[in-house]
Scaffold this active site. Structure first.
Site, short mmCIF file in Angstrom:
data_model
loop_
_atom_site.label_atom_id
_atom_site.label_comp_id
_atom_site.label_asym_id
_atom_site.label_seq_id
_atom_site.Cartn_x
_atom_site.Cartn_y
_atom_site.Cartn_z
N HIS A 37 -7.70 -1.09 -3.19
CA HIS A 37 -8.90 0.21 -3.27
C HIS A 37 -10.03 -0.59 -4.28
CE1 HIS A 37 -5.39 2.81 -2.75
NE2 HIS A 37 -6.13 3.14 -1.98
N LYS A 149 -6.28 -3.18 6.17
CA LYS A 149 -4.91 -3.05 6.29
C LYS A 149 -4.66 -1.96 7.51
CE LYS A 149 -2.11 -1.18 3.33
NZ LYS A 149 -1.44 -0.05 3.96
#
Length: 280
Positions: A37, A149
Site C-alpha cells: 500500500h 498483485k
C-alpha cells in the site's frame, strides 16, 4: 492529514482542491496497510499534488462464507502509516455511509470476470466494481493507483473506466514482496508459522515458470510444472493455476507474442493467497 468519514465532506474538499488547480490521486484500500500500500501512496505522491487514501472494508465483495468480519482492521496504525507517507486525506466512511439502503444499482463487468477469482468467488468483482465506481464519483481523482498483485482486479477496473468513459487514469504498481519472495498481503497475518514457510512456494513457482518460458516450454507444460511444484507443499490447496492472455484473460494455448499472465490462488489452511507474474 485529515480523516474524513462522510461523502458530503469529501466532496466539499475535492471541490476546493479543484478550484485551486490541484491534481488528485486516489489509493483505494481496505486498510491494514503494508509496504505494498505504501508503494502506491509513494507513486501517487510523485504524480499528484493531493493524495486521498480510502479505507473501507467493502461488504459487497465478500461472499457469504468469506472473512468480512475477520478481515484485519487497525485504524490507529493505518492512520499513522498514512500520515508518515504523506497522505493528505484518509476517506474512511462507514458501511452505513456508503450503503445507506439496499443497493438497487451495481456495476457488472462481464467476460474478464468469468475466470480466476471471478469463477471461484461469484459476485466478488461486481462488489469491487460497484464500490470503486462510487469512490471515483465521490473523490473524482485524476489518477487511481492499484497493486498488480490483484491483476484481475486491475483489468476489471481498467475495463470499467474505459467502457464508461470515466475521466481518470488507472496506474498499476508492481507487486511488493517479502525478502523471501512472498507477496505482501493483509491476509499474511493469518498464516501459521509453518504455512508461512510453505507459502513461499508461490513465488518460487513463478520464477520457475519464467525460466521455463525462456527455455521454450509451452503453456501447458509451464502450467503443469507450476502446479507440481506447489503440490510439493503439504498445506497447499490449489484453487487455480492459470496461464491466460492479459488483460483479456482468455485461454492461452500457444505463445504468439501477446502479453500473458500466470495467475495463482492457493489456500494454506484457512488463508487464501494470490500471486501472479505478467509476461509482456
Amino acid at each position: 492529514m485529515r480523516i474524513i468519514e462522510t461523502i458530503s465532506e469529501m466532496r466539499k474538499v475535492q471541490k476546493e482542491w479543484r478550484e485551486n488547480g490541484e491534481s488528485i490521486g486516489l489509493v483505494p484500500t481496505m486498510g491494514y496497510l503494508h509496504e505494498g500500500h505504501l508503494s502506491l501512496i509513494a507513486e501517487a505522491k510523485k504524480r499528484c499534488s493531493k493524495v486521498v487514501m480510502s479505507l473501507f472494508v467493502n461488504p459487497l465483495q465478500f461472499g457469504p462464507t468469506e472473512d468480512f468480519e475477520r478481515y484485519p482492521r487497525d485504524m490507529e496504525r493505518d492512520s499513522q502509516l498514512a500520515n508518515e507517507s504523506g497522505v493528505d486525506i484518509i476517506f474512511a466512511p462507514s458501511v452505513a455511509e456508503m450503503y445507506p439502503h439496499k443497493m438497487k444499482t451495481t456495476v457488472v463487468v462481464s467476460e474478464i470476470t468469468d475466470t480466476l477469482c471471478g469463477a471461484s468467488r461469484p459476485g466478488h468483482f461486481d462488489g469491487v466494481a460497484t464500490v470503486v465506481s462510487k469512490l471515483f464519483h465521490i473523490v473524482q481523482p485524476d489518477f487511481a493507483f492499484f497493486g498488480q498483485k490483484d491483476a484481475q482486479q486491475v483489468a476489471v477496473i481498467k475495463q470499467m473506466v474505459d467502457d464508461l468513459n470515466m475521466p481518470l487514469e488507472i496506474i498499476p504498481c508492481p507487486i511488493v514482496r517479502e525478502p523471501d519472495g512472498l507477496a505482501k498481503s493483509s491476509r499474511n497475518v493469518y498464516l501459521s508459522e509453518e504455512a508461512r514457510k510453505q507459502a513461499v512456494v508461490l513465488s518460487r513457482s513463478l520464477k520457475q515458470a519464467e525460466a521455463d518460458y525462456q527455455q521454450g516450454l509451452q503453456p501447458g507444460e509451464i502450467k503443469e510444472r507450476a502446479m507440481s511444484l506447489i503440490k510439493t507443499q503439504p498445506l497447499a490447496d490449489i484453487d487455480y493455476v492459470e496461464l491466460l492472455t492479459y488483460p483479456s484473460l482468455k485461454p492461452l494455448e500457444k505463445f504468439n507474442g501477446q502479453p500473458f499472465i500466470l495467475a495463482l490462488a492457493v489456500r494454506f489452511g484457512d488463508t487464501r493467497l494470490i500471486d501472479n507474474k505478467i509476461f509482456s
